[in-house]
Design an enzyme around this catalytic site. Structure first.
Site: not given
Length: 679
Positions: A60, A177, A641
């Site tokens: 945008y 919007y 991890d």
């Protein structure tokens, strides 16, 4: 060889004054780059054009400082200075024969202008309507002069889009919007020509389409992003009033939880029926998303006349080269999106997007990574990777592609680590793609050997003759409540009242009737474990110190659907409570605000609070390598991890990074600390 039924995907499509080379269309999507990181944005969008996308759009793009959504990164065309940054992107896209589009954006009540500090302009005097943000400010109700100003700002931005080299320019009328507010009869309470009857509420969208056409003077195609909803016939009436006005329709649905839903809840082509009805009302080409990953589904919706172009955001992130792979018939090389929304989560965090499947996403400029080309090592060596979870699989794949000789040892019979185990939980089946794609790629590499059921001990290392050892042994869920809200854990614990989440992941039978999930992790795991236990017939209560379960789901867009699933499954939910102690048959809870104690009867508590890295092999090897007793081993590292538990995306990225760094002499900090610094 490409399946002939997919040929239709490579037809050119006329969009007003321009023509796209095929039907693959990267719709506007956020990237966490915006105007602050123009080189990163250009490299990322250019990569998609190289991968075969016929159209590549921006995120945008604000038309004026009254539409400022800081600290979310967004593009801007406020003044001529913005043109230079966009030129980087359009040049990168055009270099590969694709069209470049820009989505002009007017914020409305969704934004608070935190950086520009101008009063935000909305249709009402109303607090910010972005449900994920709780800023105390309000918008100013716009007047007729504001509307005239908005139209002028939009025309000016469209003219700058021409100068920036774009081929398509948007009028953006959805996603909550400002233009969405005009269209919504529950919000638009104006009594002038912009309110009331549908024709009045549609007026500003019509005017902006006409204004934009006038501003670009036939040099750019004019697209309109718009929502339609089968449950709301008026949306099609509104669409019909504008049906043939723009050159292209980019259609979606009003429910962002469907448009951007995670694969836990929303499957491929979920918008197809809503879009198809609108398509029947216009002669203009239509593009729509649907997290399309299957070429068969893509071709089917095109042949059925439901849409003209295959829109994609997430699939283009997971595999920027998806169109080229379909074109060349390399279907098993397609890196399919798993719908986890880690991409969306990190843009929402104000940093460049990343991807579980594609660890190069967002690193195209910063690190020079390419999703299809790893480059060859100047000095191929022998590498032992221990652990075939997401980090280990990715490390082995990339090491192999770089020419190293790789031994991948997995203690278990089935590779995949946490991905294999978690994919069996409710809604996570598509996550198995992380494992399967990597196994498929590794299977093509003669210099990578996978050895299941091979438990490696420190004493074995010297005999294996590896130059480098990579430890990717993962992590296990702890059977304690140390986590975000407690550094010490439980005050007391009765025997048999607590068990690790590993028992559920291992599908062990539980004798307990009422099980409490104590979630201090706040992502998906607590919720899906609760659902798994409900499916197994247990009574389940989820207790969390947070205000809602799955709080991190605000960023991935799954918090509402996740909690709805818990409610529908009959999971009890207790929020804003810590578990302080466990006595026989009960948990003692403490309010995080008042400290007030309460009790909850239960048979077992399963904490989802922290994971403990599995480092036994690494710890045993470290002194051997440092002392020279590990044979030829020159480097030892732990990744994923096993180093620091995190998301699957972080584990895959760690594997890729380790493979790219192996044998290199450049200090990692000098590479990974690269930034775009304004002068």
């Amino acid at each position: 060889m490409r399946d002939p039924s997919h040929d239709i995907l490579f037809d050119p499509v006329r969009i007003g004054p321009v023509t796209t080379r095929n039907r693959f269309y990267q719709v506007p999507h956020c990237a966490g780059m915006g105007w602050q990181r123009p080189q990163a944005a250009a490299a990322m969008r250019g990569m998609k054009a190289e991968g075969g996308w016929g159209v590549v759009n921006t995120e945008y793009c604000s038309i004026h400082p009254t539409s400022d959504n800081a600290g979310f990164p967004y593009a801007a065309l406020w003044d001529d200075g913005d043109i230079r940054g966009h030129r980087l992107m359009t040049d990168a896209v055009h270099a590969h024969g694709a069209l470049a589009g820009v989505e002009l954006w007017i914020g409305g009540g969704m934004v608070m202008n935190l950086a520009s500090r101008l009063p935000p302009l909305g249709l009402r005097n109303r607090p910010q309507t972005d449900s994920g943000v709780f800023y105390p400010g309000q918008t100013r109700r716009i007047d007729r002069q504001d509307i005239r100003d908005i139209r002028r700002w939009h025309r000016d931005a469209a003219r700058r889009a021409v100068e920036a080299g774009f081929d398509i320019v948007y009028v953006y009328a959805t996603h909550g919007y400002l233009l969405s507010e005009f269209l919504d009869p529950t919000i638009n309470d104006r009594s002038d020509e912009y309110g009331g009857a549908l024709g009045n509420r549609v007026r500003i969208v019509r005017e902006l389409i006409e204004d934009t056409r006038e501003a670009v003077k036939g040099k750019l195609a004019v697209a309109t992003r718009f929502s339609v909803d089968l449950a709301d016939p008026e949306t099609y009436d509104a669409f019909g009033l504008l049906a043939d006005l723009p050159d292209l329709w980019d259609l979606t649905v009003p429910d962002y939880g469907i448009e951007m839903g995670t694969s836990r809840f929303v499957k491929e082509a979920s918008l197809a029926d809503s879009v198809a009805r609108a398509k029947s009302l216009t002669a203009r080409p239509v593009v729509a998303v649907g997290r399309f990953t299957s070429p068969d589904t893509m071709a089917r919706v095109i042949r059925a006349g439901h849409q003209d172009l295959i829109g994609a955001a997430r699939p283009s992130i997971a595999d920027p080269f998806l169109p080229r792979k379909i074109e060349e018939g390399r279907y098993d090389d397609i890196r399919e999106c798993i719908g986890c929304n880690i991409c969306y989560a990190h843009d929402s965090s104000g940093v460049p997007i990343r991807c579980t499947q594609n660890p190069t996403m967002g690193e195209e400029w910063r690190l020079g990574w390419h999703p299809e080309r790893t480059g060859r090592s100047a000095r191929p060596e022998s590498v032992l990777v221990v652990g075939a979870g997401p980090a280990g699989l990715e490390a082995a794949r990339v090491l192999g592609e770089r020419g190293h000789r790789v031994m991948l040892a997995e203690a278990g019979r089935v590779p995949g680590g946490r991905v294999t185990r978690e994919s069996r939980l409710p809604g996570l089946g598509e996550w198995l793609r992380v494992r399967d794609w990597r196994l498929g790629q590794i299977g093509k590499l003669a210099n990578v050997g996978l050895f299941p059921e091979s438990r490696i001990e420190a004493a074995d290392i010297a005999d294996l003759g590896a130059d480098h050892v990579v430890i990717a042994t993962g992590a296990t869920w702890a059977a304690d409540t140390i986590g975000r809200h407690s550094a010490t854990g439980l005050a007391r614990t009765a025997p048999g009242m607590i068990a690790s989440a590993e028992v559920v992941l291992d599908r062990q039978d539980l004798a307990a009737d009422h099980v409490v999930i104590y979630d201090d992790d706040h992502y998906y795991m607590g919720s899906v474990l609760a659902l798994q236990l409900r499916q197994a017939g247990h009574r389940v209560t989820l207790v969390t110190p947070a205000g809602k379960p799955c709080e991190y789901g605000v960023f991935t867009g799954e918090i509402h659907a996740s909690n709805a699933a818990l409610v529908e499954a009959g999971v009890g939910i207790v929020t804003s409570r810590m578990i302080r102690a466990l006595d026989p048959g009960r948990a003692e809870l403490e309010c995080v605000f008042s400290g007030r104690l309460s009790e909850l009867a239960c048979d077992l508590v399963i904490p989802v609070c922290r994971r403990i890295p599995v480092t036994g092999l690494y710890d045993a090897l470290r002194p051997l390598v440092d002392g020279g007793a590990a044979g030829p081993v020159r480097s030892l590292r732990r990744i994923g991890d096993a180093e620091a538990p995190n998301t699957i995306a972080a584990a895959v990225h760690a594997g890729y990074r380790a493979a790219m760094d192996t044998g290199e002499t450049t200090a990692p900090g000098s590479r990974h600390g690269r930034r775009e610094q304004p002068v």
